[in-house]
Scaffold this active site. Sequence first.
Site, mmCIF file in Angstrom:
data_model
loop_
_atom_site.group_PDB
_atom_site.id
_atom_site.type_symbol
_atom_site.label_atom_id
_atom_site.label_comp_id
_atom_site.label_asym_id
_atom_site.label_seq_id
_atom_site.Cartn_x
_atom_site.Cartn_y
_atom_site.Cartn_z
ATOM 1 N N LYS A 114 0.852 -1.208 0.000
ATOM 2 C CA LYS A 114 0.000 0.000 0.000
ATOM 3 C C LYS A 114 0.879 1.247 0.000
ATOM 4 O O LYS A 114 0.642 2.200 -0.749
ATOM 5 C CB LYS A 114 -0.936 -0.010 1.218
ATOM 6 N N GLN A 118 -4.358 -1.140 9.750
ATOM 7 C CA GLN A 118 -4.330 -2.507 9.219
ATOM 8 C C GLN A 118 -4.905 -3.481 10.250
ATOM 9 O O GLN A 118 -4.526 -3.470 11.423
ATOM 10 C CB GLN A 118 -2.885 -2.893 8.846
ATOM 11 N N ASP A 158 -11.061 2.824 4.106
ATOM 12 C CA ASP A 158 -11.403 1.396 4.082
ATOM 13 C C ASP A 158 -12.916 1.197 3.933
ATOM 14 O O ASP A 158 -13.366 0.113 3.567
ATOM 15 C CB ASP A 158 -10.992 0.737 5.410
HETATM 16 N N1 GUN Z 1 -6.740 -6.593 6.689
HETATM 17 C C1 GUN Z 1 -7.055 -7.392 5.644
HETATM 18 N N2 GUN Z 1 -7.667 -6.681 4.676
HETATM 19 C C2 GUN Z 1 -7.735 -5.401 5.118
HETATM 20 C C3 GUN Z 1 -8.234 -4.208 4.557
HETATM 21 O O1 GUN Z 1 -8.797 -4.173 3.453
HETATM 22 N N3 GUN Z 1 -8.105 -3.093 5.321
HETATM 23 C C4 GUN Z 1 -7.551 -3.114 6.558
HETATM 24 N N4 GUN Z 1 -7.480 -1.970 7.240
HETATM 25 N N5 GUN Z 1 -7.066 -4.216 7.112
HETATM 26 C C5 GUN Z 1 -7.159 -5.355 6.384
#
Ligand code: GUN
Length: 301
Positions: A54, A98, A121
């Site tokens: 990311k 995350q 998100d």
């Molecule tokens: N953990 C697994 N997928 C995601 C996601 O799309 N966003 C976040 N914040 N954590 C994750």
Amino acid sequence: MSAAIISGKEISATILDEIEMEVKRLKELHGKVPGLVTILVGEHPASKSYVALKIKTAHRLGYHEVQDNQPEDISEAELLALIQSYNEDDRIHGILVQLPLPKHIDENKVIMAIDPDKDVDGFHPVNAGRLLIGGDAVRFPPCTPAGIQEMIARAGVPTSGAEVVVVGRSNIVGKPIAVMMAQKAPHANATVTIVHTRTQDMAAHCLRADILVVAAGVPNLVKPEWIKPGACVIDVGVNRVGERVSEKTGRTLPILRGDVDFDKAKEIAGWITPVPGGVGPMTICMLMRNTLNGFKGTIKD
Ligand code: GUN
């Protein structure tokens, strides 16, 4: 005949190019760029590699990118205060914490602490509500479902009146993609069924699907004989089934498999997404798009 492969890698590369150009244009016009903070708590190996990707993507697009790694033992109160500081930071338009978080931290409290207008998100209840209402109310569609819908649209898979069967009912994928595909909207208007661990005859439901979205996290859950010939199969599963050593770098890498047996399924389906290189790259791409849109919400174009 073998299925058309819907490459998330290729589609996301095209969209990222579009975003990059838009960022340049807005920077020239306003002297500002989108800002994204990624907060990673602890050393969860999969989370570390997702976050690294990311950050790399945000960097490539010219975003103001803040990488905020916190120790496993950060207290819940400290994490909430940190989020509040980014809520108040004008250079930040997207806040990503995350998941999963360590057990001593309440994930719901953390999601609730993020300003809904920086919740790229799309996990905050305000954004879940906006998604349910649909249309102009939607601000940040959750990234994985948004990526799935984008792939379906760009591959030209018909959706209006189609039978969509979603395997899995998570808040991140199953529930939101079901809602999105049922909306009265382009690339939607489908008849949607959600199947899950208590469903009595999963095979029978899957066999009816014109579009089968599998987000269960169980390798090979969906058997090839559950796929309707010509259907579109979207495999959201990312299962680590072993390790291999990279010939190029000599590094140990996970072997990833989806929830569908790709080699067999591709001989039955009309379209199919690979793992890796399918839904995964689209999720990151939609995160970047949400961050851009969050930024655009703060400027007058
Ligand atoms: N953990 C697994 N997928 C995601 C996601 O799309 N966003 C976040 N914040 N954590 C994750």
